[in-house]
Write a protein that holds these residues in place. Structure first.
Motif, PDB file in Angstrom:
ATOM      1  N   UNK A   1       0.850  -1.190   0.000  1.00 50.93           N
ATOM      2  CA  UNK A   1       0.000   0.000   0.000  1.00 50.93           C
ATOM      3  C   UNK A   1       0.886   1.240   0.000  1.00 50.93           C
ATOM      4  N   UNK A   2       0.665   2.131  -0.967  1.00 49.10           N
ATOM      5  CA  UNK A   2       1.439   3.377  -1.029  1.00 49.10           C
ATOM      6  C   UNK A   2       0.854   4.384  -0.041  1.00 49.10           C
ATOM      7  N   UNK A   3       1.731   5.120   0.615  1.00 52.50           N
ATOM      8  CA  UNK A   3       1.278   6.154   1.536  1.00 52.50           C
ATOM      9  C   UNK A   3       2.403   7.137   1.779  1.00 52.50           C
ATOM     10  N   UNK A   4       2.052   8.251   2.425  1.00 60.37           N
ATOM     11  CA  UNK A   4       3.090   9.160   2.895  1.00 60.37           C
ATOM     12  C   UNK A   4       2.915   9.328   4.392  1.00 60.37           C
ATOM     13  N   UNK A   5       3.996   9.605   5.068  1.00 63.94           N
ATOM     14  CA  UNK A   5       3.953   9.772   6.519  1.00 63.94           C
ATOM     15  C   UNK A   5       3.170  11.030   6.872  1.00 63.94           C
ATOM     16  N   UNK A   6       2.618  11.047   8.074  1.00 67.05           N
ATOM     17  CA  UNK A   6       1.910  12.214   8.591  1.00 67.05           C
ATOM     18  C   UNK A   6       2.914  13.343   8.780  1.00 67.05           C
ATOM     19  N   UNK A   7       2.618  14.505   8.215  1.00 63.48           N
ATOM     20  CA  UNK A   7       3.510  15.662   8.332  1.00 63.48           C
ATOM     21  C   UNK A   7       2.857  16.694   9.242  1.00 63.48           C
ATOM     22  N   UNK A   8       3.531  17.090  10.292  1.00 62.38           N
ATOM     23  CA  UNK A   8       3.016  18.080  11.234  1.00 62.38           C
ATOM     24  C   UNK A   8       3.499  19.467  10.848  1.00 62.38           C
ATOM     25  N   UNK A   9       2.581  20.299  10.390  1.00 63.48           N
ATOM     26  CA  UNK A   9       2.902  21.703  10.110  1.00 63.48           C
ATOM     27  C   UNK A   9       3.215  22.398  11.428  1.00 63.48           C
ATOM     28  N   UNK A  10       2.528  21.988  12.497  1.00 63.79           N
ATOM     29  CA  UNK A  10       2.726  22.569  13.826  1.00 63.79           C
ATOM     30  C   UNK A  10       1.642  23.570  14.146  1.00 63.79           C
ATOM     31  N   UNK A  11       1.890  24.430  15.087  1.00 66.64           N
ATOM     32  CA  UNK A  11       0.952  25.491  15.444  1.00 66.64           C
ATOM     33  C   UNK A  11       1.192  26.661  14.510  1.00 66.64           C
ATOM     34  N   UNK A  12       0.106  27.150  13.901  1.00 62.88           N
ATOM     35  CA  UNK A  12       0.275  28.209  12.910  1.00 62.88           C
ATOM     36  C   UNK A  12      -1.010  29.001  12.730  1.00 62.88           C
ATOM     37  N   UNK A  13      -0.842  30.226  12.300  1.00 60.88           N
ATOM     38  CA  UNK A  13      -1.977  31.037  11.884  1.00 60.88           C
ATOM     39  C   UNK A  13      -2.539  30.431  10.605  1.00 60.88           C
ATOM     40  N   UNK A  14      -3.845  30.481  10.438  1.00 59.80           N
ATOM     41  CA  UNK A  14      -4.441  30.001   9.196  1.00 59.80           C
ATOM     42  C   UNK A  14      -4.218  31.004   8.068  1.00 59.80           C
ATOM     43  N   UNK A  15      -3.803  32.212   8.417  1.00 59.61           N
ATOM     44  CA  UNK A  15      -3.531  33.229   7.413  1.00 59.61           C
ATOM     45  C   UNK A  15      -2.254  32.878   6.655  1.00 59.61           C
ATOM     46  N   UNK A  16      -2.396  32.639   5.376  1.00 61.68           N
ATOM     47  CA  UNK A  16      -1.247  32.311   4.552  1.00 61.68           C
ATOM     48  C   UNK A  16      -0.821  30.862   4.643  1.00 61.68           C
ATOM     49  N   UNK A  17      -1.600  30.024   5.344  1.00 62.24           N
ATOM     50  CA  UNK A  17      -1.274  28.609   5.441  1.00 62.24           C
ATOM     51  C   UNK A  17      -1.212  28.011   4.032  1.00 62.24           C
ATOM     52  N   UNK A  18      -0.075  27.422   3.692  1.00 64.03           N
ATOM     53  CA  UNK A  18       0.130  26.846   2.362  1.00 64.03           C
ATOM     54  C   UNK A  18       0.684  25.442   2.501  1.00 64.03           C
ATOM     55  N   UNK A  19      -0.188  24.425   2.542  1.00 66.88           N
ATOM     56  CA  UNK A  19       0.345  23.056   2.610  1.00 66.88           C
ATOM     57  C   UNK A  19       1.225  22.778   1.386  1.00 66.88           C
ATOM     58  N   UNK A  20       2.409  22.233   1.625  1.00 68.80           N
ATOM     59  CA  UNK A  20       3.327  21.881   0.548  1.00 68.80           C
ATOM     60  C   UNK A  20       3.172  20.384   0.294  1.00 68.80           C
ATOM     61  N   UNK A  21       2.702  20.020  -0.888  1.00 70.26           N
ATOM     62  CA  UNK A  21       2.442  18.622  -1.187  1.00 70.26           C
ATOM     63  C   UNK A  21       3.722  17.784  -1.198  1.00 70.26           C
ATOM     64  N   UNK A  22       4.876  18.425  -1.282  1.00 68.95           N
ATOM     65  CA  UNK A  22       6.143  17.694  -1.205  1.00 68.95           C
ATOM     66  C   UNK A  22       6.362  17.109   0.197  1.00 68.95           C
ATOM     67  N   UNK A  23       5.614  17.627   1.183  1.00 67.88           N
ATOM     68  CA  UNK A  23       5.704  17.114   2.547  1.00 67.88           C
ATOM     69  C   UNK A  23       4.802  15.915   2.780  1.00 67.88           C
ATOM     70  N   UNK A  24       4.017  15.533   1.782  1.00 59.54           N
ATOM     71  CA  UNK A  24       3.109  14.394   1.916  1.00 59.54           C
ATOM     72  C   UNK A  24       1.664  14.833   1.802  1.00 59.54           C
ATOM     73  N   UNK A  25       0.796  13.854   1.651  1.00 57.92           N
ATOM     74  CA  UNK A  25      -0.607  14.196   1.421  1.00 57.92           C
ATOM     75  C   UNK A  25      -1.444  14.221   2.699  1.00 57.92           C
ATOM     76  N   UNK A  26      -0.876  13.820   3.836  1.00 60.11           N
ATOM     77  CA  UNK A  26      -1.594  13.897   5.107  1.00 60.11           C
ATOM     78  C   UNK A  26      -0.825  14.848   6.012  1.00 60.11           C
ATOM     79  N   UNK A  27      -1.469  15.982   6.347  1.00 61.76           N
ATOM     80  CA  UNK A  27      -0.792  17.011   7.121  1.00 61.76           C
ATOM     81  C   UNK A  27      -1.683  17.473   8.263  1.00 61.76           C
ATOM     82  N   UNK A  28      -1.059  17.903   9.355  1.00 60.26           N
ATOM     83  CA  UNK A  28      -1.801  18.398  10.508  1.00 60.26           C
ATOM     84  C   UNK A  28      -1.359  19.821  10.832  1.00 60.26           C
ATOM     85  N   UNK A  29      -2.305  20.595  11.366  1.00 60.33           N
ATOM     86  CA  UNK A  29      -1.994  21.944  11.821  1.00 60.33           C
ATOM     87  C   UNK A  29      -2.874  22.253  13.021  1.00 60.33           C
ATOM     88  N   UNK A  30      -2.304  22.970  13.990  1.00 59.77           N
ATOM     89  CA  UNK A  30      -3.079  23.506  15.099  1.00 59.77           C
ATOM     90  C   UNK A  30      -3.266  24.989  14.833  1.00 59.77           C
TER      91      UNK A  30
END
Length: 118
Positions: free
Chosen positions: A11-40
């Motif tokens: 099964x293909x997958x990518x690891x969970x990537x934690x963006x961390x705590x961040x403002x939602x203003x300007x939040x830009x998920x980078x798909x190079x970090x994987x397709x499953x990402x978390x942000x607080x």
């Protein structure tokens, strides 16, 4: 850490990537970090379209409200929600919402699943 395109038990997958705590203003998920990402979310804002996306890619973004809550997201115009109605984040402190979608090469076809409980 297992990188993008890795396989376990066929099964293909990518690891969970934690963006961390961040403002939602300007939040830009980078798909190079994987397709499953978390942000607080620590502040409200306008999300930017994910970078480095290719047609067929999927994104699962797990958004957790910080201890204050009441953080709201304005979605990019490239996000198309079912029925044309934008998803609204749960605003309680600690609330967990999951945005999931697929990129068709032009737009993200997304849905928001709200208020997950532990």
């Amino acid at each position: 850490m297992i990188g993008i395109g890795q396989y376990i038990f066929g099964v293909a997958y990518s690891a969970l990537y934690a963006i961390g705590s961040a403002s939602l203003s300007g939040l830009t998920p980078n798909m190079m970090n994987g397709n499953v990402q978390t942000v607080t979310a620590t502040a409200s804002g306008v999300m930017v379209t994910p970078s480095n996306a290719a047609a067929g890619m999927t994104l699962i973004l797990i958004i957790t409200q910080d201890g204050t809550g009441s953080r709201v997201m304005t979605w990019p115009s490239t996000f198309h929600f079912p029925g044309g109605t934008e998803g609204v984040l749960s605003t309680a402190a600690g609330a967990i919402d999951v945005l999931s979608g697929v990129y068709n090469g032009t737009n993200w076809l997304v849905a928001l699943s709200k208020d997950h409980k532990a």
